[in-house]
Design a protein around this motif. Structure first.
Motif, short mmCIF file in Angstrom:
data_model
loop_
_atom_site.label_atom_id
_atom_site.label_comp_id
_atom_site.label_asym_id
_atom_site.label_seq_id
_atom_site.Cartn_x
_atom_site.Cartn_y
_atom_site.Cartn_z
N SER A 113 0.85 -1.14 -0.04
CA SER A 113 0.16 -0.05 0.05
C SER A 113 0.96 1.11 0.20
O SER A 113 0.29 2.54 0.12
N GLN A 114 2.28 1.05 0.04
CA GLN A 114 2.85 2.27 -0.13
C GLN A 114 2.56 3.42 -1.19
O GLN A 114 3.26 4.41 -1.02
N TYR A 115 2.42 2.63 -2.31
CA TYR A 115 1.97 3.45 -3.53
C TYR A 115 1.10 4.67 -3.14
O TYR A 115 1.02 5.59 -3.83
N LYS A 116 0.07 4.41 -2.20
CA LYS A 116 -0.83 5.15 -1.96
C LYS A 116 -0.42 6.42 -0.95
O LYS A 116 -0.55 7.48 -1.50
N ALA A 117 0.49 6.18 -0.29
CA ALA A 117 1.36 7.42 0.37
C ALA A 117 2.09 8.30 -0.51
O ALA A 117 2.11 9.46 -0.50
N VAL A 118 2.79 7.35 -1.42
CA VAL A 118 3.48 8.12 -2.59
C VAL A 118 2.77 8.95 -3.46
O VAL A 118 2.80 10.30 -3.89
N ALA A 119 1.67 8.58 -3.73
CA ALA A 119 0.64 9.10 -4.65
C ALA A 119 0.05 10.31 -3.95
O ALA A 119 -0.15 11.47 -4.66
N PHE A 120 -0.19 10.43 -2.64
CA PHE A 120 -0.61 11.41 -2.12
C PHE A 120 0.49 12.56 -1.78
O PHE A 120 0.26 13.75 -2.11
N ALA A 121 1.80 12.03 -1.68
CA ALA A 121 2.75 12.96 -1.83
C ALA A 121 3.28 13.56 -3.02
O ALA A 121 3.46 14.83 -3.09
N ARG A 122 2.86 13.08 -4.03
CA ARG A 122 2.99 13.41 -5.20
C ARG A 122 1.90 14.49 -5.61
O ARG A 122 2.20 15.71 -6.03
N LYS A 123 0.58 14.26 -5.28
CA LYS A 123 -0.43 15.11 -5.11
C LYS A 123 -0.17 16.34 -4.35
O LYS A 123 -0.40 17.46 -4.87
N ALA A 124 0.47 16.14 -3.17
CA ALA A 124 0.65 17.48 -2.36
C ALA A 124 1.71 18.37 -3.05
O ALA A 124 1.61 19.49 -3.08
#
Length: 302
Positions: A113-124
């Motif tokens: 599920s780490q891709y979800k954290a990375v995706a939100f970091a990218r969005k931020a």
């Protein structure tokens, strides 16, 4: 921290935290609430972005309390109303507040599920690049991997995966956004082997991020200082910051009264936080204070 997991989280947070010998604070003979010499962050889950009445209530409360940083629940706002979020941040900064974009889920710690954290970091990061006026904000992760069922069965493995996630998020953010994370005060008791070294989990985390917010849920001056002292010393040694966070929630007897300022009230808490700040402010690793949560803080008796 998400409300639906709060009770189980508190039971874990009250585990005895390591007590590092620390400087002894001096108790002032008389506390003057008009002379508060510190600023504190608050976690908040109120819709300050979309509700003007809620914003006014918050600003009015903050005007008479030592609040200077807002840990704002931001996942919905970043995805669905970024322009309104940017406008709120600009308004808050104009009023001398900092704002951190708060989000996180325990499962983000796991490899799958780490891709979800990375995706939100990218969005931020995209959000900050789209609205340059909000530069100076930070991404604030409250992931809490110990809430996962996998934690008790494989603490080392989950802890290592969690650190991998922090590294990926930090790399994704680059220089666009600083990274803050929340951790409990007992992470210094967990030894983690990684990259040929064995170190306390707290040290791995402090080294990996910009600011670590220690959920230092104690209700006495010396208790707060002792529980966070070793983390602050380490942070200073590696050029990072540790914020000491306290709790104001009514636990209704479900966890020890010593984990919250609910019984003591506002005046007593702010007096104690003044003493903590006075004692710790000369330490280079000390990053200030935080209160969980604005909603509970605002309901405390005086």
């Amino acid at each position: 921290m998400r409300h639906h997991v709060w009770l189980s989280a508190l039971l874990l947070l009250v585990v005895s935290c390591a007590q590092q010998p620390a400087p002894t604070s001096e108790t002032p003979s008389e506390f003057n609430p008009e002379a508060l010499s510190f600023g504190a962050a608050v976690w908040t889950y109120t819709d300050l972005v979309g509700q003007s009445k809620a914003r006014t209530t918050f600003y009015n409360f903050a005007a008479s309390h030592p609040i200077n940083n807002i840990y704002l629940e931001a996942e919905y706002n970043v995805h669905n109303r970024p322009a309104q979020l940017a406008a709120f941040i600009q308004d808050a900064v104009g009023r001398k507040f900092k704002v951190e974009l708060l989000t996180g889920h325990p499962e983000w710690a796991l490899t799958g599920s780490q891709y979800k954290a990375v995706a939100f970091a990218r969005k931020a990061a995209e959000f900050v690049n789209t609205y340059p006026a909000v530069k100076g904000t930070a991404l604030h992760l409250d992931v809490e991997p110990y809430l996962l069922p996998e934690w008790s069965a494989n603490t080392q493995g989950v802890a290592s995966q969690y650190l991998d996630m922090l590294d990926q998020v930090k790399s994704t953010l680059g220089t666009t956004l600083p990274l803050s994370v929340d951790i409990p005060c007992w992470f210094d008791e967990i030894q983690v082997a990684r990259n040929g070294q064995i170190r306390p989990l707290s040290e791995w985390i402090i080294s990996a991020v910009d600011t670590t917010v220690l959920m230092d849920y104690r209700d006495t001056t010396q208790g707060i200082i002792n529980s966070g002292y070793s983390e602050i010393l380490f942070a200073g040694a590696v050029g990072k910051k540790v914020v000491l966070g306290v709790n104001t929630k009514n636990e209704n007897g479900l966890s020890p009264a010593s984990t919250t300022f609910y019984e003591e009230g506002t005046r007593k808490m702010e007096s104690i936080l003044t003493q903590v700040n006075t004692t710790m402010k000369t330490h280079s690793g000390y990053g200030g204070l935080a209160v969980f949560t604005y909603e509970d803080y605002s309901k405390l008796r005086k």
